[in-house]
Design an enzyme around this catalytic site. Sequence first.
Site, PDB file in Angstrom:
ATOM      1  N   CYS A 139       0.832  -1.211   0.000  1.00 20.02           N
ATOM      2  CA  CYS A 139       0.000   0.000   0.000  1.00 20.02           C
ATOM      3  C   CYS A 139       0.864   1.257   0.000  1.00 20.02           C
ATOM      4  O   CYS A 139       1.408   1.656   1.040  1.00 20.02           O
ATOM      5  CB  CYS A 139      -0.926  -0.019   1.222  1.00 20.02           C
ATOM      6  SG  CYS A 139      -2.002   1.418   1.321  1.00 20.02           S
ATOM      7  N   CYS A 177      -0.420   4.137   2.147  1.00 25.32           N
ATOM      8  CA  CYS A 177      -0.231   3.931   3.587  1.00 25.32           C
ATOM      9  C   CYS A 177       1.230   4.089   3.991  1.00 25.32           C
ATOM     10  O   CYS A 177       1.530   4.665   5.030  1.00 25.32           O
ATOM     11  CB  CYS A 177      -0.689   2.532   3.998  1.00 25.32           C
ATOM     12  SG  CYS A 177      -2.211   2.004   3.216  1.00 25.32           S
ATOM     13  N   ASP A 178       2.145   3.585   3.200  1.00 21.31           N
ATOM     14  CA  ASP A 178       3.544   3.474   3.637  1.00 21.31           C
ATOM     15  C   ASP A 178       4.518   4.361   2.873  1.00 21.31           C
ATOM     16  O   ASP A 178       5.674   4.495   3.285  1.00 21.31           O
ATOM     17  CB  ASP A 178       4.014   2.011   3.510  1.00 21.31           C
ATOM     18  CG  ASP A 178       3.197   1.080   4.395  1.00 21.31           C
ATOM     19  OD1 ASP A 178       2.718   1.559   5.439  1.00 21.31           O
ATOM     20  OD2 ASP A 178       3.034  -0.099   4.048  1.00 21.31           O
TER      21      ASP A 178
HETATM   22  C1  LIG Z   1      -0.790  -3.842   5.039  1.00 19.60           C
HETATM   23  C2  LIG Z   1      -1.897  -2.846   4.875  1.00 19.60           C
HETATM   24  C3  LIG Z   1      -1.734  -1.565   5.370  1.00 19.60           C
HETATM   25  C4  LIG Z   1      -2.744  -0.634   5.230  1.00 19.60           C
HETATM   26  N1  LIG Z   1      -2.565   0.601   5.764  1.00 19.60           N
HETATM   27  C5  LIG Z   1      -3.561   1.520   5.671  1.00 19.60           C
HETATM   28  C6  LIG Z   1      -3.413   2.826   6.241  1.00 19.60           C
HETATM   29  O1  LIG Z   1      -2.364   3.171   6.797  1.00 19.60           O
HETATM   30  N2  LIG Z   1      -4.468   3.673   6.121  1.00 19.60           N
HETATM   31  C7  LIG Z   1      -5.627   3.350   5.482  1.00 19.60           C
HETATM   32  O2  LIG Z   1      -6.559   4.153   5.444  1.00 19.60           O
HETATM   33  N3  LIG Z   1      -5.781   2.125   4.909  1.00 19.60           N
HETATM   34  C8  LIG Z   1      -4.776   1.216   4.987  1.00 19.60           C
HETATM   35  N4  LIG Z   1      -4.923  -0.014   4.401  1.00 19.60           N
HETATM   36  C9  LIG Z   1      -6.169  -0.297   3.661  1.00 19.60           C
HETATM   37  C10 LIG Z   1      -7.285  -0.606   4.676  1.00 19.60           C
HETATM   38  O3  LIG Z   1      -6.847  -1.601   5.559  1.00 19.60           O
HETATM   39  C11 LIG Z   1      -8.536  -1.064   3.949  1.00 19.60           C
HETATM   40  O4  LIG Z   1      -8.893  -0.118   2.970  1.00 19.60           O
HETATM   41  C12 LIG Z   1      -9.690  -1.225   4.938  1.00 19.60           C
HETATM   42  O5  LIG Z   1      -9.343  -2.108   5.980  1.00 19.60           O
HETATM   43  C13 LIG Z   1     -10.946  -1.748   4.240  1.00 19.60           C
HETATM   44  O6  LIG Z   1     -11.919  -1.931   5.188  1.00 19.60           O
HETATM   45  P1  LIG Z   1     -13.115  -2.949   4.974  1.00 19.60           P
HETATM   46  O7  LIG Z   1     -13.918  -2.858   6.223  1.00 19.60           O
HETATM   47  O8  LIG Z   1     -13.766  -2.711   3.670  1.00 19.60           O
HETATM   48  O9  LIG Z   1     -12.443  -4.395   4.844  1.00 19.60           O
HETATM   49  P2  LIG Z   1     -11.386  -5.185   5.735  1.00 19.60           P
HETATM   50  O10 LIG Z   1     -10.631  -4.323   6.642  1.00 19.60           O
HETATM   51  O11 LIG Z   1     -10.650  -6.038   4.770  1.00 19.60           O
HETATM   52  O12 LIG Z   1     -12.309  -6.133   6.632  1.00 19.60           O
HETATM   53  C14 LIG Z   1     -12.993  -7.205   6.066  1.00 19.60           C
HETATM   54  C15 LIG Z   1     -13.692  -7.973   7.168  1.00 19.60           C
HETATM   55  O13 LIG Z   1     -14.543  -8.958   6.578  1.00 19.60           O
HETATM   56  C16 LIG Z   1     -14.434 -10.166   7.305  1.00 19.60           C
HETATM   57  N5  LIG Z   1     -14.828 -11.271   6.421  1.00 19.60           N
HETATM   58  C17 LIG Z   1     -14.239 -11.692   5.277  1.00 19.60           C
HETATM   59  N6  LIG Z   1     -14.921 -12.749   4.774  1.00 19.60           N
HETATM   60  C18 LIG Z   1     -15.955 -12.988   5.623  1.00 19.60           C
HETATM   61  C19 LIG Z   1     -17.013 -13.943   5.658  1.00 19.60           C
HETATM   62  N7  LIG Z   1     -17.160 -14.873   4.713  1.00 19.60           N
HETATM   63  N8  LIG Z   1     -17.868 -13.915   6.713  1.00 19.60           N
HETATM   64  C20 LIG Z   1     -17.751 -12.958   7.690  1.00 19.60           C
HETATM   65  N9  LIG Z   1     -16.786 -12.016   7.683  1.00 19.60           N
HETATM   66  C21 LIG Z   1     -15.900 -12.042   6.665  1.00 19.60           C
HETATM   67  C22 LIG Z   1     -12.988 -10.191   7.787  1.00 19.60           C
HETATM   68  O14 LIG Z   1     -12.874 -11.030   8.921  1.00 19.60           O
HETATM   69  C23 LIG Z   1     -12.766  -8.719   8.117  1.00 19.60           C
HETATM   70  O15 LIG Z   1     -13.174  -8.466   9.430  1.00 19.60           O
HETATM   71  C24 LIG Z   1      -3.939  -0.974   4.538  1.00 19.60           C
HETATM   72  C25 LIG Z   1      -4.098  -2.260   4.027  1.00 19.60           C
HETATM   73  C26 LIG Z   1      -3.097  -3.194   4.203  1.00 19.60           C
HETATM   74  C27 LIG Z   1      -3.288  -4.587   3.669  1.00 19.60           C
END
Ligand SMILES: Cc1cc2nc3c(=O)[nH]c(=O)nc-3n(C[C@H](O)[C@H](O)[C@H](O)COP(=O)(O)OP(=O)(O)OC[C@H]3O[C@@H](n4cnc5c(N)ncnc54)[C@H](O)[C@@H]3O)c2cc1C
Length: 326
Positions: free
Chosen positions: A156, A159-160
């Site tokens: 990302c 992010c980094d």
């Molecule tokens: C290494 C890394 C660093 C990052 N750093 C940053 C940062 O500094 N700042 C920033 O803004 N963004 C950052 N991001 C991006 C950010 O993490 C994502 O944009 C954000 O988390 C997306 O949120 P979300 O709720 O859509 O999904 P996610 O955070 O991916 O959450 C998905 C959820 O769905 C659940 N799930 C999946 N499948 C199922 C299922 N079948 N049944 C029930 N639950 C399920 C999982 O358990 C999880 O809880 C980073 C990403 C990564 C990988």
Amino acid sequence: MLEFETIDINLTKKKNLSQKEVDFIEDVIIVGSGPAGLTAGIYSVMSNYKAAILEGPEPGGQLTTTTEVYNYPGFKNGISGRNLMLNMREQVVNLGAKTFPETVFSIKRKGNIFYLYTENYIYKSKAVIIAVGSKPKKLETLKNSGLFWNKGISVCAICDGHLFKGKRVAVIGGGNTALSESIYLSKLVDKVYLIVRKDNLRAIAMLRDSVAKLPNIEILYNSEAIEVDGKSSVSLVKIFNKKDNVVYELEVSAVFMAVGYKPNTEFLKGFLDLDKEGFIITKDVVKTSVDGVFSCGDVSNKLYAQAITAAAEGFIASVELGNFLK
Ligand SMILES: Cc1cc2nc3c(=O)[nH]c(=O)nc-3n(C[C@H](O)[C@H](O)[C@H](O)COP(=O)(O)OP(=O)(O)OC[C@H]3O[C@@H](n4cnc5c(N)ncnc54)[C@H](O)[C@@H]3O)c2cc1C
């Protein structure tokens, strides 16, 4: 602070049909506990809806896999990704949402009720918010990348990237993600090497044109990053040039893997309309092809995949939930 309960789920193994139906019907079940799902939960319970959150295989979502988050508003010195998500979870629980350490492997609708199948139970609700996120694809073939995770290996740039101001970095990939990340990084770092396996770029013309205008992005075609090395963090990447059949080293402080994302939507195939990469197709930001099922966060927003947008869409999903349930 409440700790996350970690669970070991193999989605493919859980197809037994002996689950018990729970004896309650929620107004909404939120599938996923990242910023999108937890924010949808916060706003839903604050609007007096009975909400349950099924947390899935990665409670707290992707941010629990990173170290510090510096771009989420409200934390002037940054906050660890894990603590940010533990805070959000505690907030939604304090407001009255139920959370369950459950992973959904199938959803069906009978009449006006949705049935969500997990390993042991069938949960029931009047509406569903899907917030299951996506996973950045990692290049397993890049030797030592696991050793240097968060120490110069990143998925990302937004992010980094700030950690490598004025340095040289490499970006791996030739598609839209890789070019967007390179353009973003070019404004922060001294030099970006864009490492492309083929002899051309897959990205759209607009991105190719933008990259061509940036003098500090150098494209290395026919090239494969095969290994990273360094002491406490990345200091070099080894490149194999297929055309010339040579291996050489580039001095870089970071390698960004930008080879795309895989949405966690296997279990939704046939239930919701998905695009060819598997992302949920939405209209009006959060409405899916099934009435009463809303989508938010990275699982449908592949352009702006950040915690802040996921949280914002969680809010929008709760507003549309209200419009649906009234
Ligand atoms: C290494 C890394 C660093 C990052 N750093 C940053 C940062 O500094 N700042 C920033 O803004 N963004 C950052 N991001 C991006 C950010 O993490 C994502 O944009 C954000 O988390 C997306 O949120 P979300 O709720 O859509 O999904 P996610 O955070 O991916 O959450 C998905 C959820 O769905 C659940 N799930 C999946 N499948 C199922 C299922 N079948 N049944 C029930 N639950 C399920 C999982 O358990 C999880 O809880 C980073 C990403 C990564 C990988």
